[in-house]
Motif scaffolding. Structure first.
Motif, PDB file in Angstrom:
ATOM      1  N   LYS A   1       1.022  -1.186   0.240  1.00  0.00           N
ATOM      2  CA  LYS A   1       0.020   0.000  -0.110  1.00  0.00           C
ATOM      3  C   LYS A   1       0.826   1.311  -0.035  1.00  0.00           C
ATOM      4  O   LYS A   1       1.654   1.176   0.764  1.00  0.00           O
ATOM      5  N   ASN A  48       1.562   4.942   1.020  1.00  0.00           N
ATOM      6  CA  ASN A  48       1.334   5.883   1.886  1.00  0.00           C
ATOM      7  C   ASN A  48       1.262   7.487   1.552  1.00  0.00           C
ATOM      8  O   ASN A  48       2.282   7.850   1.157  1.00  0.00           O
ATOM      9  N   LYS A  75       0.588  10.276   2.867  1.00  0.00           N
ATOM     10  CA  LYS A  75       1.236  11.007   3.899  1.00  0.00           C
ATOM     11  C   LYS A  75       2.754  10.923   3.656  1.00  0.00           C
ATOM     12  O   LYS A  75       3.421  12.132   4.024  1.00  0.00           O
ATOM     13  N   ALA A  76       3.340   9.917   3.597  1.00  0.00           N
ATOM     14  CA  ALA A  76       4.793   9.692   3.393  1.00  0.00           C
ATOM     15  C   ALA A  76       5.326  10.127   2.320  1.00  0.00           C
ATOM     16  O   ALA A  76       6.622  10.084   2.334  1.00  0.00           O
ATOM     17  N   GLU A  77       4.464  10.362   1.216  1.00  0.00           N
ATOM     18  CA  GLU A  77       4.862  10.867  -0.170  1.00  0.00           C
ATOM     19  C   GLU A  77       5.833  12.088  -0.053  1.00  0.00           C
ATOM     20  O   GLU A  77       6.568  12.288  -0.965  1.00  0.00           O
ATOM     21  N   LYS A  78       5.601  13.016   0.981  1.00  0.00           N
ATOM     22  CA  LYS A  78       6.050  14.128   0.933  1.00  0.00           C
ATOM     23  C   LYS A  78       7.761  14.185   1.434  1.00  0.00           C
ATOM     24  O   LYS A  78       8.321  14.931   1.398  1.00  0.00           O
ATOM     25  N   LEU A  79       7.858  12.788   1.875  1.00  0.00           N
ATOM     26  CA  LEU A  79       9.246  12.848   2.445  1.00  0.00           C
ATOM     27  C   LEU A  79      10.398  12.438   1.196  1.00  0.00           C
ATOM     28  O   LEU A  79      11.323  12.132   1.513  1.00  0.00           O
ATOM     29  N   HIS A  80       9.563  12.052   0.062  1.00  0.00           N
ATOM     30  CA  HIS A  80      10.323  11.727  -0.980  1.00  0.00           C
ATOM     31  C   HIS A  80      10.351  12.823  -2.119  1.00  0.00           C
ATOM     32  O   HIS A  80       9.435  13.532  -2.170  1.00  0.00           O
ATOM     33  N   THR A  81      11.374  12.888  -2.761  1.00  0.00           N
ATOM     34  CA  THR A  81      11.280  13.923  -3.809  1.00  0.00           C
ATOM     35  C   THR A  81      10.567  13.241  -5.011  1.00  0.00           C
ATOM     36  O   THR A  81      11.006  11.950  -5.459  1.00  0.00           O
ATOM     37  N   GLU A 106       4.593   9.984  10.095  1.00  0.00           N
ATOM     38  CA  GLU A 106       4.813   9.566   8.823  1.00  0.00           C
ATOM     39  C   GLU A 106       6.176   9.155   8.349  1.00  0.00           C
ATOM     40  O   GLU A 106       6.459   8.289   7.343  1.00  0.00           O
ATOM     41  N   THR A 131      14.787   9.995  -1.085  1.00  0.00           N
ATOM     42  CA  THR A 131      15.253   9.680  -2.227  1.00  0.00           C
ATOM     43  C   THR A 131      13.884  10.084  -3.278  1.00  0.00           C
ATOM     44  O   THR A 131      12.924  10.517  -2.776  1.00  0.00           O
TER      45      THR A 131
END
Lengths: 1069, 536
Positions: free
Chosen positions: A805, A807, A809-815, B430, B441
């Protein structure tokens, strides 16, 4: 020829008389052939005169080498002369007369009688007009009269101008001996000169001056010129010239720019840029360069002496009254100057306006020329470039297609109809011409069409021809002919059946059209066949004999068989293609095939009713059996064959055909149900495939379930026991759960379901099962799912489920995307792997790791404003209100101060000019802040002068449209495309003027101002010359400004606006 | 603080041999700090970038070198283990034997506290290892200062206490009581009652995220942010009641062991477990994570203790034996407790092949409820039915402590400062994920292809928009209705064009692919050897 001859004569005379250097010989060097030295020696032996000449030349300035060079030319000349003089004119060739020839004018008059005998100057009798030469010559000489007539005759016959025949005649004329009345001189030019053949050389002009004083000098000079002479080409076209100039300018500027390359590269690669006050920029200001100037040439020294004259210096040092005295200018001079300047200015302005207007104009001629140019280049391109030729051909094709589509030439459109109803005569000429053109086009096209048709032989024409032919012949012949006709028609139809698969004709609408047309053709052909048959029947009846071969059945059979072949091929292709193509395409193809085949079957039904019934039976049989059991068919093709044998006893070959046909027919009707081959083997195979596809869904399921089963190894005894004693079946449960999760995250595609009776009769549906496209879709979805499952991280882990799945919310932690300079993900991620925070690094390493990109001083205290600012307490919101106007300005300036640019500024009329030139290597450009008076509105205008790249406009509240005006870049530096420091200075000057005057640099059209005032700069100059600079100051200020400051500002501006580069001051001074 | 140094006689220190090359050691450390290799610059085309990256790499190298050197000088103490000589076995060495050899300070760490009335006890240490919270099942709560063994506060809440856990520092702790979870401060004052958690069976605190995690009777997992008080996550595990719960210190993922033999791992932002794995055939009785996060130990009722590699989710080692409680020490020793018997496992060779290291058996009848290694000490605390005990396990704790991370001798001012700092550095929930090194990354957002309908709708909208645009009124002659219509049609065609092109491209791609695959498939097996091999 005559010229050279004469020259030679001149030359020899010169040599004898005055021992002239051999310049003429040298000149001839260019024309004569070059001989090897051995030959030259030989020539020397043969030709004693030449050495004599060269002997005479020894005293001349030229060395031996030059002499040797001379020889062949002399020889060259010599021969020619010989040919003329010795063979024909040797009697009259008299060196003495030549001497006479060279005498000055007064003497030549005296020796007129003597020089009568001189050689070929026979034209002096008609010295007036060289143009009438030919006619005159013809009249003069009786011998030449015949020639003239001959020429005229030739002229009459060939229609060519008489000059074409001149050559011959001239030679003749040269050969003729014509007494000369006057010696050759400038007043009495030789015949060929007057003729236009010869050229008046400098020698001709010089010779008479021989005795004049200064002749030697002149001669020397001319000699020099001739020695260094080079052919002067015609000047280039202005456009080409400009091109060349641009090219050169580009080269130069490129060179200029590459100077900076090293620095730029260094700065680019540097991890940190340091902006320090004391950084040596590698180049100095104009002032610095000027101070290093040392006079070198004489002129410069003189200038320096004048400039640094003691008196002047003293005057400068003193109050300047002395300077005024020294600069005394008379009134007239001044007036003159002013008027001149005014004229220049007006010219400049006019020119400006004109240029503006011209820039806008794009005349008809311009467009016409443009078009012409374009056409020309295109034409040349087509010839040169095969690609372009191809393109051109395509274009033509397209035009043709367009024409065919629109059928404009047919006079069917409204416009043409209307014109035709009104009558052509009532139309004007243009319309008539247009109509005529259309008609012509139509005629042309029809002609073309007919020619095309003839080659491809249309069936109807043929048949009609044949019909016409056979009416007279006997019956046997007639029947044969008829048969032939029928066969031919069929062939044509067959040929038509092949539909194109690509190109324009494969477009759906074209195909539809083609099909329609084909149907029409088929019908027509059928009718024709019917007709033939009728006539043949009649014939047969009349004969009474029956020909087994000519039975219609056989013909039809043949037709049918071949047809099936074709359709078979098509079908095969189709079915092959099915696996690789999308469903929609498949559908289209299928429907098309169906159409074609229905067309075919129509024919069959029309033609042979009994037979078609038979076939229907057959196909039904076949079909049913096919769907019952394939093996059965394999087993008992016997009865069917026998059945057919009963019909066609004659040969088995046809039986096979027939069976084939039946099969195909069956297939035709069953085409939607799936591929069924007429060949039993094929069908069986196909059936297997079908069954495969049917069961594939289950198979896939099987694999899926087996996936986990497969990874099971055979459990060992221990494991079995353990499992037996585990109490509950955890593993199975877990597997089930995993399946659930998989189904949830990668949902299984829905099983294809067919509504009973939807689209087809239920019993047909039951027989055929699901349509292939549904199965295919299902299969594809299954495959996709399988792939997705295979890609999962837990695909190989038996007892593990790893959630896939996403997430959000966690997408903003990636570029989301790679940052700019990076092109590979790996490189980026590797570059980010080391943390740079103080928690992770020793204190010594943090500094370099986190050093900012730019380091530098905050601002430059170059003016008093900033020293004042420094004294002040830091800006707060509270204290911006208080204080007088100037204080507030200062505070505001402080607020505005950009962090990393060195800033300088000054106060002017209560207006604050701030300029923050950023570092030149940054190429960021100058940034100007101009604050206008009203502080309450915080109206701030930024003027940016670009250097290299777009400037950054910043203001605390909003971005203000930039004030970059056309007058800003300096004419001396602005033209080359990139701006330099000097241009900035110029712009700065303009800017000051803009501020002070409150007007735009070019303020022409919007106001009814005097034209004089339009150009701010020239106006300012004008005012400065007139001495009332303060007129420039904004009128709105009235009298509320400091006049000293204002004049200082304007003077500064004027200093920056110097037209001669090098005299303006740096903006710091 | 490192008793390892004091235990000379039996505990022979594993000193680095003098011959060992210092530079080698340094290189190893540098490698550690470099955190992997740099990407090769060879395939980079951008020269500027190449230069920048090489400069960066140089800086990283310098930083790593500096860090390695700093480590060498700032972390002087080496840990040591028990080493057996000859026939000796390390697990035969009793606590009494150790007690004879260690100094007074360490001797104080061997004790039994017998509190038979209010047991069994559960324990928790602060991250510095200075303070211990104890909770007796029958309502006894207390905080003990472990250095001077002072009882700081002791309260009786008069109801069942199932678990205690320290929050971010020793000032606060939470207790899972009969109905709710309560927060107390050091003085024993009840600060909060966290009702949402319900009757929690087990508590865990995620100190970097300031989250309190609990699992209650109904198998519900709660995450609560203790700074703002909001419930961050509330998930039903759906796998029944469990009291097996442990946080992975590496990535803050919470692991739960269930009766079905499964272990699930959770994060506060997802309602489904990140990982669900079947570890045992019986119920999972205990669970522990290695501090480096790559190793997990589980114990099941099927008499197995398993060690799992969490990078591959595969079992590394299976040992037989029961364990009611498991704990990893900072140095990676694994303590298992069952009944009144404690066993400590150690991977001597460093290959994660755990073998028996030490054993300890309590008096009969003591039922061990909880084992906890004390951070920065070679001490194992045992909470059992009759109170709690403490034994020495040489080599368990990290010999060097970083005062920026955890300072056992923290002053109150330092504590306050650290509190503020850690609050500023609080991580959002999160950031909890299986592999936190993936943060930052590139991860292109997965965008599903628009469905056919969506695409059609898009096209329709675009066409409508094109239709809606008003045409300018042109000059006379150029304003004919025919031309206008033509223009409109043109505009519509123009709008449609990209979509059509896209579609065609897609179809072509698909057909191309299919053809390729079909080519591969079509060849019969007998002919396959003749097929042209793919140029690789």
């Amino acid at each position: 020829m005559p010229v050279t001859k004469r020259k030679h004569r001149d030359e020899t005379s010169h040599r004898r008389g005055h021992s002239k250097p051999s310049r003429n010989a040298k000149k001839k060097k260019k024309t004569g052939p070059r001989l090897p030295s051995s030959l030259q020696k030989q020539l020397e032996r043969l030709n004693p005169t030449v050495p004599i000449e060269s002997d005479q030349d020894i005293d001349s300035a030229d060395g031996d080498a030059a002499e040797r060079d001379l020889l062949p030319h002399d020889f060259y000349e010599y021969e020619e002369q010989r040919a003329e003089e010795e063979s024909k004119k040797n009697k009259r060739y008299d060196p003495g007369s030549v001497d006479n020839l060279q005498l000055p004018i007064d003497r030549s008059d005296e020796s007129e009688d003597e020089s009568i005998q001189s050689d070929d100057d026979n034209e002096d009798d008609d010295d007036d007009d060289g143009l009438k030469r030919t006619g005159g010559a013809a009249d003069d000489d009786s011998s030449e009269e015949g020639d003239g007539r001959h020429t005229r005759m030739l002229q009459g016959i060939t229609g060519m101008p008489s000059e074409a025949f001149e050559g011959k005649k001239k030679r003749k004329m040269k050969d003729d001996v014509i007494p000369e009345l006057y010696p050759e001189s400038e007043y009495n030019p030789s015949r060929d000169v007057v003729d236009g053949d010869g050229q008046i050389s400098i020698d001709d002009l010089l010779n008479p001056l021989q005795d004049n004083p200064g002749f030697g000098k002149l001669r020397k000079r001319i000699q020099q010129i001739e020695n260094n002479s080079k052919p002067i080409h015609a000047p280039l076209r202005t456009a080409d010239q400009a091109k060349v100039e641009r090219k050169v300018a580009y080269e130069i500027s490129k060179k200029e720019v590459t100077k900076w390359q090293q620095i730029i590269q260094r700065n680019r690669e540097a991890p940190t840029l340091l902006f320090d006050e004391n950084v040596d920029l590698g180049f100095s200001t104009v002032g610095a360069i000027a101070s290093e100037f040392e006079p070198r040439t004489e002129f410069e020294r003189k200038m320096a002496a004048l400039v640094s004259d003691d008196k002047v210096m003293e005057a400068h040092k003193k109050d300047g009254s002395r300077l005024l005295e020294m600069n005394m200018v008379s009134v007239e001079e001044e007036k003159d100057r002013q008027s001149r300047i005014a004229k220049m200015r007006s010219l400049l302005f006019r020119h400006e306006m004109k240029a503006k207007r011209l820039k806008k104009i794009k005349s008809k001629t311009y467009h016409r020329l443009l078009k012409k140019d374009r056409l020309k280049t295109e034409a040349s391109k087509i010839q040169m470039d095969p690609e372009a030729a191809k393109e051109f051909a395509m274009k033509q094709e397209r035009l043709r297609a367009e024409e065919r589509m629109t059928l404009k030439h047919k006079n069917q459109n409204r416009w043409a109809k209307r014109i035709l109803t009104r009558g052509l005569n009532s139309q004007d000429e243009g319309t008539r011409a247009a109509i005529a053109e259309q008609l012509q086009r139509h005629a042309e096209l029809t002609r073309k069409m007919h020619s095309m048709k003839d080659s491809s032989s249309s069936s109807s024409d043929d048949s009609s021809d044949e019909d016409a032919g056979d009416s007279g012949s006997d019956q046997d012949m007639a029947s044969k002919v008829l048969r032939k006709a029928i066969e031919k028609t069929k062939k044509v139809i067959e040929e038509d059946n092949e539909t194109p698969k690509s190109g324009l004709l494969s477009l759906p609408f074209m195909r539809r059209g083609l099909e329609k047309r084909k149907e029409a053709v088929v019908e027509e052909a059928n009718l024709a066949i019917q007709e033939y048959k009728d006539s043949k029947n009649k014939l047969e009846n009349s004969v009474g004999s029956e020909d087994p071969e000519t039975t219609s059945i056989s013909g039809r059979r043949v037709f049918g068989a071949s047809k099936t072949h074709i359709s078979d091929a098509g079908n095969k292709v189709k079915s092959d293609y099915n696996y690789g193509s999308s469903d929609s395409e498949d559908d289209i193809r299928a429907s098309k095939n169906g159409n074609i085949e229905t067309g075919g079957s129509n024919i069959l039904q029309k033609d042979v009713n009994s037979d078609s019934v038979l076939i229907q039976e057959d196909t039904d049989n076949h079909q049913e059996s096919v769907f019952k059991d394939f093996n059965e068919i394999v087993k008992n093709p016997g009865p069917k064959t026998t059945y057919e044998v009963s019909l066609f006893v004659s040969d088995t070959w046809k039986k096979a055909k027939n069976r084939n046909e039946g099969g195909t027919n069956g297939k035709k009707s069953a085409i939607a149900a799936g591929p069924v081959r007429q060949d039993i083997k094929d069908t069986v195979k196909e059936a297997e495939e079908d069954s495969d596809t049917d069961s594939s869904g289950q198979m896939v399921d099987g694999i899926l379930t087996a996936g986990s089963n497969l990874s099971y190894e055979l459990p060992s005894q221990e494991e079995l026991i353990r499992q037996a004693f585990a109490g509950d079946d955890v593993e199975d449960e877990f597997d089930k759960y995993k399946m659930e999760i998989l189904n949830e995250e990668n949902p299984e595609p829905e099983k294809p379901v067919l509504l009973p009776g939807w689209g087809q009769w239920t019993h047909v549906q039951k027989k055929k099962g699901l349509p292939s496209w549904m199965l295919k879709e299902h299969e594809n979805a299954q495959k996709k799912r399988e792939e997705a499952i295979k890609k999962r991280k837990d695909a190989r882990l038996k007892n593990v489920i790893i959630s896939e799945k996403i997430n959000k919310k966690a997408e903003k932690l990636h570029t989301k995307a790679l940052p700019f300079p990076f092109t590979s993900k790996e490189a980026f991620e590797q570059s980010m792997r080391v943390p740079i925070g103080p928690e992770f690094n020793p204190a010594t390493a943090i500094g370099p790791l986190t050093r900012p990109e730019y380091l530098g001083v905050q601002y430059n205290e170059c003016s008093d404003v900033f020293s004042e600012l420094k004294k002040e307490e830091p800006y707060t919101k509270r204290n911006i209100r208080g204080g007088d106007r100037e204080d507030r300005l200062l505070r505001l300036l402080r607020l505005l101060r950009p962090s990393s640019a060195s800033v300088s500024g000054f106060l002017c009329n209560g207006r604050l000019v701030v300029c923050c030139p950023s570092h030149p290597p940054l190429c960021a450009g100058l940034l100007w802040f101009v604050l206008f008076g009203d502080l309450r509105r915080f109206s701030i205008q930024a003027v940016a002068v670009p250097r290299g790249e777009a400037p950054r406009l910043t203001s605390p509240r909003r971005t203000v449209p930039s004030l970059v005006a056309p007058g800003l870049p300096s004419p001396q530096y602005g033209g080359c495309g990139f701006l330099m420091e000097k241009a900035d200075i110029y712009s700065f000057g303009v800017l000051i003027l803009v501020i002070v005057s409150g007007r735009r640099p070019l303020h022409v059209l919007a106001s009814p101002m005097k034209l004089e005032k339009a150009n701010l700069i020239s106006w300012c100059r004008h005012l400065a010359q007139a001495g009332n600079i303060l007129e420039l100051v904004d009128e709105k200020l009235k009298e509320h400004y400091n006049k000293d400051q204002a004049s200082l500002c304007i003077n500064l501006a004027l200093a920056c606006l110097q037209k001669i580069p090098g005299f303006e001051r740096g903006d710091g001074s | 603080m490192d008793e390892a140094q004091d235990n000379h006689a039996i505990i022979t220190k594993k000193k680095p041999s003098a011959n060992q090359d210092i530079s080698d050691e340094l290189d190893l450390k540098i490698k550690k700090y470099l955190r992997g290799e740099a990407a090769s610059f060879e395939d980079l085309k951008d020269r500027k970038l190449k230069r920048q990256l090489s400069v960066r790499e140089e800086l990283y190298g310098n930083a790593a070198k500096a860090a390695a050197k700093a480590e060498k000088w700032l972390m002087p103490n080496e840990g040591g283990y028990l080493e057996a000589e000859g026939i000796e076995k390390t697990w035969r060495i009793k606590q009494e034997a150790i007690a004879k050899e260690v100094g007074l300070v360490n001797l104080r760490n061997q004790y039994d506290i017998v509190l038979p009335d209010l047991g069994p006890y559960t324990l928790d240490f602060t991250s510095s290892g200075r303070y211990m919270a104890v909770g007796g099942r029958k309502g006894h709560l207390g905080i003990v200062d472990m250095i001077n063994l002072n009882l700081i506060k002791e309260i009786q809440v008069a109801e069942t206490v199932r678990d205690v856990v320290f929050l971010h520092n020793e000032l606060f702790f939470a207790a899972a009581q009969k109905k709710f979870v309560y927060m107390y401060n050091r003085d024993g004052t009840e600060i909060r009652c966290l009702r949402e958690h319900g009757a929690a069976l087990k508590l865990q605190f995620l100190k970097n995220h300031f989250l309190l995690a609990s699992v209650n009777k109904f198998g519900q997992l709660h995450y609560q942010d203790i700074t703002m008080g909001e419930i961050v996550g509330n998930f039903r595990t759906g796998l029944g009641r469990t009291n097996v719960m442990q946080v992975n210190p590496f990535n803050a993922v919470v692991g739960l062991g269930h009766a079905g033999g499964t272990v699930t791992m959770w994060k506060p932002t997802s309602s489904a477990p990140l990982v669900k794995m079947l570890c045992h055939h019986g119920p999972v009785s205990a669970l522990a994570f290695h501090p480096n996060g790559h190793l997990m130990a589980t114990a099941g009722k099927d008499k197995r203790i398993k060690l799992w590699d969490l990078r591959k989710f595969e079992p590394l080692q299976t040992l037989t034996g029961h364990a009611n409680t498991l704990d990893f020490s900072q140095k990676g020793l694994l303590a298992c407790g069952v009944g009144s018997f404690v066993q400590v496992l150690n991977d001597v060779s460093g290959t994660q092949n755990y073998s028996k290291y030490m054993t300890h058996s309590m008096a009969k009848g003591y039922q061990i409820g909880r084992l906890a290694f004390r951070p920065y000490e070679d001490v194992l605390a045992i909470g059992h039915s009759m109170g709690w005990s403490s034994i020495l396990i040489p080599g368990a704790g990290e010999p060097n402590f970083d005062t920026w991370v955890a300072n056992p001798f923290e002053t109150s001012k330092q504590r306050r400062e650290k509190e503020v700092r850690s609050l500023l550095d609080k991580l959002p929930p999160e950031t909890i994920m299986l592999d936190p090194s993936k943060i930052g990354t590139v991860k292109s957002t997965y965008r599903e292809k628009p469905t056919k309908q969506e695409r059609e709708a898009e096209v329709e909208a675009a066409v409508e928009a094109a239709k809606g645009t008003k045409l300018k009124n042109k000059t006379k002659g150029r304003n004919k209705p025919g031309k206008k219509i033509q223009k409109k049609q043109d505009a519509i065609a123009r709008v449609k064009r990209p979509y059509l092109e896209e579609k065609i491209n897609e179809e072509q791609k698909i057909s191309h692919k299919k053809q390729k695959t079909s080519e591969n498939i079509d060849l019969p097996k007998s002919l396959q050897r003749f097929a042209r091999k793919k140029s690789s």
